[in-house]
Design a protein around this motif. Structure first.
Motif, short mmCIF file in Angstrom:
data_model
loop_
_atom_site.label_atom_id
_atom_site.label_comp_id
_atom_site.label_asym_id
_atom_site.label_seq_id
_atom_site.Cartn_x
_atom_site.Cartn_y
_atom_site.Cartn_z
N MET A 174 -92.61 9.16 46.08
CA MET A 174 -91.27 9.55 46.49
C MET A 174 -90.39 9.82 45.28
O MET A 174 -89.54 10.72 45.30
N TYR A 175 -90.60 9.06 44.21
CA TYR A 175 -89.86 9.34 42.98
C TYR A 175 -90.21 10.73 42.45
O TYR A 175 -89.33 11.50 42.06
N GLY A 176 -91.50 11.04 42.42
CA GLY A 176 -91.91 12.36 41.95
C GLY A 176 -91.36 13.46 42.82
O GLY A 176 -90.90 14.50 42.31
N ALA A 177 -91.37 13.25 44.15
CA ALA A 177 -90.80 14.26 45.05
C ALA A 177 -89.30 14.42 44.79
O ALA A 177 -88.77 15.54 44.77
N THR A 178 -88.61 13.30 44.60
CA THR A 178 -87.17 13.35 44.33
C THR A 178 -86.88 14.08 43.03
O THR A 178 -85.95 14.90 42.95
N ALA A 179 -87.68 13.80 41.99
CA ALA A 179 -87.46 14.42 40.69
C ALA A 179 -87.60 15.94 40.77
O ALA A 179 -86.73 16.69 40.31
N GLY A 180 -88.70 16.40 41.35
CA GLY A 180 -88.91 17.84 41.43
C GLY A 180 -87.91 18.53 42.32
O GLY A 180 -87.37 19.59 41.98
N LEU A 181 -87.61 17.91 43.47
CA LEU A 181 -86.66 18.52 44.39
C LEU A 181 -85.27 18.56 43.78
O LEU A 181 -84.55 19.55 43.93
N ALA A 182 -84.88 17.49 43.08
CA ALA A 182 -83.55 17.45 42.49
C ALA A 182 -83.34 18.56 41.47
O ALA A 182 -82.26 19.14 41.37
N MET A 183 -84.40 18.88 40.73
CA MET A 183 -84.27 19.92 39.70
C MET A 183 -84.05 21.29 40.32
O MET A 183 -83.33 22.12 39.77
N VAL A 184 -84.67 21.55 41.48
CA VAL A 184 -84.45 22.82 42.16
C VAL A 184 -83.13 22.82 42.91
O VAL A 184 -82.35 23.77 42.85
N VAL A 185 -82.86 21.70 43.59
CA VAL A 185 -81.62 21.59 44.37
C VAL A 185 -80.40 21.69 43.46
O VAL A 185 -79.34 22.18 43.89
N GLY A 186 -80.53 21.26 42.20
CA GLY A 186 -79.40 21.36 41.28
C GLY A 186 -78.85 22.77 41.21
O GLY A 186 -77.62 22.98 41.29
N GLN A 187 -79.74 23.75 41.06
CA GLN A 187 -79.26 25.14 40.96
C GLN A 187 -78.78 25.67 42.30
O GLN A 187 -77.82 26.43 42.36
N ILE A 188 -79.41 25.26 43.39
CA ILE A 188 -78.95 25.68 44.71
C ILE A 188 -77.55 25.13 44.97
O ILE A 188 -76.63 25.86 45.37
N LEU A 189 -77.38 23.83 44.72
CA LEU A 189 -76.08 23.19 44.95
C LEU A 189 -75.01 23.77 44.03
O LEU A 189 -73.86 23.98 44.45
N GLY A 190 -75.38 24.05 42.78
CA GLY A 190 -74.42 24.64 41.86
C GLY A 190 -73.88 25.96 42.37
O GLY A 190 -72.66 26.21 42.33
N GLY A 191 -74.77 26.82 42.87
CA GLY A 191 -74.33 28.11 43.39
C GLY A 191 -73.41 27.96 44.59
O GLY A 191 -72.37 28.64 44.70
N LEU A 192 -73.76 27.04 45.50
CA LEU A 192 -72.94 26.85 46.69
C LEU A 192 -71.55 26.30 46.34
O LEU A 192 -70.54 26.74 46.89
N LEU A 193 -71.49 25.35 45.41
CA LEU A 193 -70.21 24.75 45.06
C LEU A 193 -69.29 25.73 44.34
O LEU A 193 -68.08 25.77 44.58
N VAL A 194 -69.87 26.52 43.43
CA VAL A 194 -69.04 27.49 42.71
C VAL A 194 -68.47 28.52 43.69
O VAL A 194 -67.28 28.88 43.64
N ALA A 195 -69.31 29.00 44.59
CA ALA A 195 -68.84 30.02 45.55
C ALA A 195 -67.85 29.44 46.55
O ALA A 195 -66.90 30.11 46.96
N ALA A 196 -68.03 28.17 46.95
CA ALA A 196 -67.13 27.57 47.92
C ALA A 196 -65.73 27.38 47.37
O ALA A 196 -64.75 27.43 48.11
N ASP A 197 -65.62 27.18 46.04
CA ASP A 197 -64.30 27.04 45.40
C ASP A 197 -63.45 26.01 46.15
O ASP A 197 -62.31 26.28 46.55
N LEU A 198 -64.00 24.81 46.34
CA LEU A 198 -63.34 23.78 47.13
C LEU A 198 -61.98 23.42 46.54
O LEU A 198 -61.88 23.00 45.39
N ALA A 199 -60.93 23.60 47.34
CA ALA A 199 -59.55 23.29 46.93
C ALA A 199 -59.21 23.95 45.60
O ALA A 199 -58.44 23.42 44.80
N GLY A 200 -59.80 25.11 45.34
CA GLY A 200 -59.51 25.83 44.11
C GLY A 200 -60.16 25.25 42.87
O GLY A 200 -59.78 25.60 41.75
N THR A 201 -61.15 24.38 43.05
CA THR A 201 -61.76 23.73 41.88
C THR A 201 -62.79 24.62 41.18
O THR A 201 -63.11 24.38 40.01
#
Length: 499
Positions: A174-201
């Motif tokens: 589960m640690y290995g799964a978390t590590a690999g998934l987190a590295m991919v999810v990082g870029q996915i989450l980054g794109g979503l957060l930048v585009a969402a522009d939450l409260a102008g952030t």
């Protein structure tokens, strides 16, 4: 492109895992430390989920900035060299201090260091999100990397010290799964957060999102994570710590900053100093080990065949993975003109394939042993080759569906490899050296990720200016396939059985 001394008290002991290496190797490693103690019993499912949350945060933040860098540059009027420091500052501080973080956990208590690291990660993330200018952001990222180095080693060390048998195998998978998934999810989450522009952030949300997550982690860890530590803690190895820091900085900093800075003289001096500093580090550590002291990285650990051979695979795997994630982020946004959300969502097939197959990993390993790593490498290589052919054939008319097969197959292969490699590396490490063993493994992984961003990223950007982005991407993918061939060859030397 890529971190309080209290009195030690005796508490009920946690069973140590038996070494599955040779008697000589096991005794050599065991000499380097005393038994582990814990304040509570084994790790509960909620406790495991809590420490895995602590593992995911630092890994996500290594990659989450990749798709946010263009927005950071525009908002802070930052040059490419300074933007590279936003990534490199975090990665270098993280890599340099990881082994020390593991040693401090052994000494002061792993839950205690987990809590300190989680709190520091939340505070430094807030500092990153509120940074008024580029250089303040760089400084905050260095501090964030140092906080991550306190936090992450405690995860594997806690798993090693509080689990055994099939429970440990599942937890490490589960640690290995978390590590690999987190590295991919990082870029996915980054794109979503930048585009969402939450409260102008805007881009600041990629850091601010860590604050409530860190608060949740603190509450859960205080309630669910048992305390483990060494009953007779070793003093900090100051010469070893300083020489390891000098070695990693001498290698990683010029590689990450050299291209953007125009390869000034200091980069070549630094690279030339790296082998000298590394040789001095290993000499000091070997001398301390032979004198009966406890060095930062006991050379006797490398007598364990699983750790030695597993780390040999972690290096090319992580180097290729780190470079791939950076290069793909640049190619999607600058070459194919994907927006942040589209660039992130393009990686969803890779993340899903990785996650699904990594969940099946323990059953596959129980049946087929370490040959799962070999098969995973072959599948990953096929996915990368298919992606290269697709880019060569369809550029620039590439969309989500054209990219999906190659990315999904590559993710499937990666998911078969990474969790198993972590299990192999740590299988022989005695529980009393869990912090050191975890620190060595994570340092190797993190340094290799940063090395991949530096080397494959530099290659890609240098080729892009001369042969165009399509050919640069295809060439970089071909180099990564060559790295996969190396991992497949090395995997044939792994122990067939996996503890």
């Amino acid at each position: 492109m890529s971190d309080t001394r209290v009195p030690t008290r005796s508490v009920p002991s946690v069973p140590s895992a038996p070494s599955v290496g040779s008697a000589t190797a096991g005794s050599a490693a065991t000499r380097s430390g005393p038994p582990v103690s814990a304040a509570a019993g084994g790790l509960t499912p909620l406790g495991l989920a809590t420490v895995l949350l602590g593992a995911a945060l630092p890994m996500i933040d290594f990659f989450i900035v990749n798709v946010a860098l263009p927005a950071m540059g525009r908002d802070l009027h930052a040059s490419p060299a300074v933007l590279e420091l936003v990534v490199a500052g975090y990665g270098v501080a993280y890599a340099v201090l990881l082994v020390l973080g593991g040693r401090l956990g052994d000494t002061f208590g792993r839950r205690r260091l987990f809590l300190v690291g989680m709190a520091a990660f939340g505070i430094t993330s807030l500092a990153c999100g509120l940074a008024p200018d580029a250089w303040t952001l760089v400084a905050a990222r260095v501090a964030q990397g140092a906080a991550a180095a306190l936090l992450l080693p405690q995860v594997l060390a806690t798993i090693q010290a509080t689990t055994s048998g099939p429970g440990r195998a599942r937890a490490l998978s589960m640690y290995g799964a978390t590590a690999g998934l987190a590295m991919v999810v990082g870029q996915i989450l980054g794109g979503l957060l930048v585009a969402a522009d939450l409260a102008g952030t805007g881009w600041r949300a990629v850091f601010l999102v860590n604050v409530p997550v860190a608060l949740l982690g603190l509450v859960l860890a205080a309630r669910t994570v048992p305390e483990t530590r060494s009953e007779r803690p070793a003093p900090v190895d100051i010469p070893g710590t300083l020489l390891l820091a000098v070695s990693l900085v001498a290698l990683l900093l010029p590689l990450t900053e050299g291209r953007a800075a125009g390869w000034p003289v200091w980069t070549w001096v630094s690279l030339g100093a790296f082998p000298l500093a590394a040789a001095a580090f290993f000499a000091v550590e070997r001398r301390a080990d032979r004198a009966g002291r406890i060095p930062l990285v006991p050379p006797s650990l490398f007598a364990l065949p699983g750790l030695r051979r597993g780390l040999a695979l972690v290096v090319p795997f992580s180097t290729g993975f780190g470079g791939f994630m950076f290069v793909v982020a640049v190619a999607l946004q600058q070459g194919l003109r994907f927006g942040p959300v589209a660039a992130g969502l393009a990686l969803v097939p890779m993340a899903l394939a990785f996650f699904v197959v990594s969940l099946a990993g323990p059953r596959l390993v129980n049946r087929f042993g370490s040959s799962v790593v070999t098969v995973g490498g072959l599948i990953q290589g096929a996915g990368l080759a298919l992606l290269a052919v697709t880019v060569l054939r369809d550029w620039p008319d590439l969309g989500f569906w054209e990219l999906l097969p190659g990315l999904a197959i590559a993710g499937l292969g990666q998911g078969l490899q990474l969790p198993v490699l972590f299990r192999i590396v740590l299988a022989d490490v005695p529980a009393e050296r869990a912090g050191v063993g975890s620190g060595v493994m994570v340092t190797t992984q993190q340094s290799s990720l940063a090395l991949g961003v530096a080397t494959l990223g530099t290659l890609f950007l240098a080729l892009e200016s001369s042969v165009g982005m399509r050919n640069a991407l295809v060439t970089t993918l071909a180099v990564q396939v060559a790295a996969v061939v190396v991992t497949v060859g090395l995997s044939l030397r792994l122990p067939r059985g996996v503890a």
